[in-house]
Design a protein around this motif. Structure first.
Motif, PDB file in Angstrom:
ATOM      1  N   SER A  67      25.980 -29.187 -16.127  1.00 42.78           N
ATOM      2  CA  SER A  67      26.149 -27.996 -15.292  1.00 42.78           C
ATOM      3  C   SER A  67      24.775 -27.555 -14.791  1.00 42.78           C
ATOM      4  O   SER A  67      23.746 -28.116 -15.181  1.00 42.78           O
ATOM      5  N   THR A  69      22.640 -25.314 -15.334  1.00 48.46           N
ATOM      6  CA  THR A  69      21.573 -24.913 -16.246  1.00 48.46           C
ATOM      7  C   THR A  69      20.690 -26.100 -16.631  1.00 48.46           C
ATOM      8  O   THR A  69      19.505 -25.940 -16.921  1.00 48.46           O
ATOM      9  N   THR A 145      22.534 -14.572  -9.104  1.00 39.10           N
ATOM     10  CA  THR A 145      23.988 -14.566  -8.981  1.00 39.10           C
ATOM     11  C   THR A 145      24.643 -13.453  -9.805  1.00 39.10           C
ATOM     12  O   THR A 145      25.751 -13.036  -9.502  1.00 39.10           O
ATOM     13  N   ASP A 170      15.299 -21.677  -8.621  1.00 42.38           N
ATOM     14  CA  ASP A 170      16.716 -21.883  -8.901  1.00 42.38           C
ATOM     15  C   ASP A 170      17.509 -21.452  -7.662  1.00 42.38           C
ATOM     16  O   ASP A 170      17.718 -20.265  -7.420  1.00 42.38           O
ATOM     17  N   LYS A 196      29.034 -25.665  -6.433  1.00 42.84           N
ATOM     18  CA  LYS A 196      28.766 -24.355  -5.817  1.00 42.84           C
ATOM     19  C   LYS A 196      28.791 -24.487  -4.290  1.00 42.84           C
ATOM     20  O   LYS A 196      29.853 -24.661  -3.726  1.00 42.84           O
TER      21      LYS A 196
HETATM   22  C1  LIG Z   1      25.738 -21.058 -11.455  1.00 41.37           C
HETATM   23  C2  LIG Z   1      24.303 -20.897 -11.597  1.00 41.37           C
HETATM   24  C3  LIG Z   1      23.578 -21.687 -12.499  1.00 41.37           C
HETATM   25  C4  LIG Z   1      24.224 -22.711 -13.388  1.00 41.37           C
HETATM   26  O1  LIG Z   1      25.074 -22.196 -14.326  1.00 41.37           O
HETATM   27  P1  LIG Z   1      26.001 -23.190 -15.177  1.00 41.37           P
HETATM   28  O2  LIG Z   1      26.872 -22.278 -15.955  1.00 41.37           O
HETATM   29  O3  LIG Z   1      25.121 -24.029 -16.015  1.00 41.37           O
HETATM   30  O4  LIG Z   1      26.761 -24.010 -14.175  1.00 41.37           O
HETATM   31  C5  LIG Z   1      22.205 -21.553 -12.529  1.00 41.37           C
HETATM   32  N1  LIG Z   1      21.578 -20.674 -11.739  1.00 41.37           N
HETATM   33  C6  LIG Z   1      22.231 -19.894 -10.869  1.00 41.37           C
HETATM   34  C7  LIG Z   1      21.450 -18.961 -10.009  1.00 41.37           C
HETATM   35  C8  LIG Z   1      23.619 -19.968 -10.766  1.00 41.37           C
HETATM   36  O5  LIG Z   1      24.270 -19.204  -9.882  1.00 41.37           O
END
Ligand SMILES: *Cc1c(COP(=O)(O)O)cnc(C)c1O
Length: 376
Positions: A67, A69, A145, A170, A196
């Motif tokens: 994912s 992260t 987010t 990020d 995303k």
């Molecule tokens: C969604 C997101 C992530 C990743 O999150 P996961 O739960 O690992 O998919 C990382 N950074 C941002 C800014 C996000 O919106």
């Protein structure tokens, strides 16, 4: 091709996908070590660089199975030279996650915190860089987010470079939505996941970044076996493959999603997300909801609404009512304020938001929440 039940996901990813992307996963079984599969990944990697307008000689992309992260983890643990320090510019949950990653790896770092509803103060950022010449990596989040605030990455990147640090951002919740130009935005490495902005499936994440810096990181301390950026890059360059098993079906879905991305076009896609975002804000305004982020700071993809002061308000009940009717809303991510989020990601348009607000209003009515909503 049979239509699959369509859910409108207003959570911050995974996002609503097209049926063509869903069905792209249904392919004959293949061993990902076949040349045919490596060929698919080469085109995919190049497309990921093109999305941020990167020159393929200068920039590359590296894929990981995981994912989003995983990208933050990979960049922070792989791109810090011995003796260097990381500066995390932190005004939200995702930069806090980056700070936690530094902590877990025992990396020297400064967690430069700003309020979650304000953009970072660039003068403070510059002062920190000036006073800490050992900072070699600056990290922040483009669109936090958790709230939907937009950070001034171009300006932060310029400061990072002025003080001889690399800049990792990020961009998970802006990539392939809000236009990014990797060079003009002063980004050395950015990152995202297939589920995303690209509107594909979960399980594939990628870092897009500067090849020369990546090559130089060959000699940096290796702090992780699975999550090292140079090792994965090097394996791709030598073999065209991921070091370990790739998420095969997600790769097929992502290739289809990229086709659909180019067909829609960067500008039209961003215009569509903007339409959706405006419709979300209008809907919230009409019902009297207050938001956490001031209009001028919003990244245009996530709305963060504050819970009304109404004893009948129940996020769970409203969520369940909407969910049963095909709409997903999402809790907020701020420790100090109770919020919920509505996001403009995914293969949705204005009309979906109009339909959503009919259901959402009904949910408020049946649960006895006063409209317009009240705040003390
Ligand atoms: C969604 C997101 C992530 C990743 O999150 P996961 O739960 O690992 O998919 C990382 N950074 C941002 C800014 C996000 O919106």
């Amino acid at each position: 091709m049979e239509a699959i039940k369509r859910n409108v996901l207003l959570n911050p990813g995974p996002s609503t996908t097209t049926d063509t992307v869903k069905y792209a996963q249904v392919v004959p079984d293949i061993c990902p070590r076949e040349k045919e599969f490596a060929g698919l990944m080469k085109g995919l990697r190049e497309d990921l660089v093109r999305i941020v307008h990167g020159d393929l000689n200068e920039y590359t992309s590296v894929l990981f199975c995981g994912s989003g992260t995983i990208n933050i983890d990979v960049c922070l643990n792989s791109l810090l030279p011995e003796g260097g320090k990381i500066l995390v510019i932190n005004n939200g949950a995702y930069s806090t996650r980056a700070a936690e990653i530094c902590e877990y790896y025992n990396l020297p770092f400064i967690n430069l915190k700003f309020p979650v509803d304000e953009q970072p103060d660039l003068a403070v950022v510059e002062k920190t860089l000036r006073e800490n010449p050992d900072i070699r990596l600056v990290h922040t989040t483009h669109n936090e987010t958790g709230t939907g605030i937009l950070n001034p990455i171009r300006e932060i990147g310029a400061l990072a470079h002025k003080y001889n640090a690399i800049f990792t951002v990020d961009t998970t919740s802006t990539y392939a939505m809000r236009p990014i130009n990797i060079r003009q935005d002063n980004i050395d490495f950015c990152m995202a996941s297939a589920q995303k902005g690209l509107m594909a499936m979960t399980g594939l994440s990628f870092v897009v970044g500067n090849r020369a810096i990546l090559e130089a990181s060959r000699d940096y301390p290796k702090r992780s076996y699975y999550c090292n950026l140079f090792l994965q890059y090097d394996y791709f360059e030598k073999t065209g493959e991921m070091h370990f098993t790739p998420p095969v079906q997600t790769v097929y879905a992502t290739i289809e999603a990229l086709k659909e991305y180019w067909a829609e076009g960067e500008e039209a896609k961003w215009a569509r997300h903007t339409r959706v975002f405006n419709a979300i804000n209008e809907g919230l305004d009409e019902l009297g909801f207050k938001q956490v982020i001031k209009p001028q700071f919003r990244a245009g993809l996530v709305s963060s609404a504050i819970y009304p002061d109404d004893e009948n308000w129940s996020f769970e009940k409203v969520h369940d009512y909407c969910y049963e009717r095909g709409f997903t809303i999402y809790p907020g991510k701020i420790s100090t304020t109770n919020t919920f989020r509505l996001c403009a990601l995914g293969a949705i348009d204005e009309s979906d938001i109009k339909d959503f607000f009919k259901v959402f209003r009904e949910a408020l009515e049946v649960t006895g929440v006063q409209i317009p909503v009240v705040y003390k």
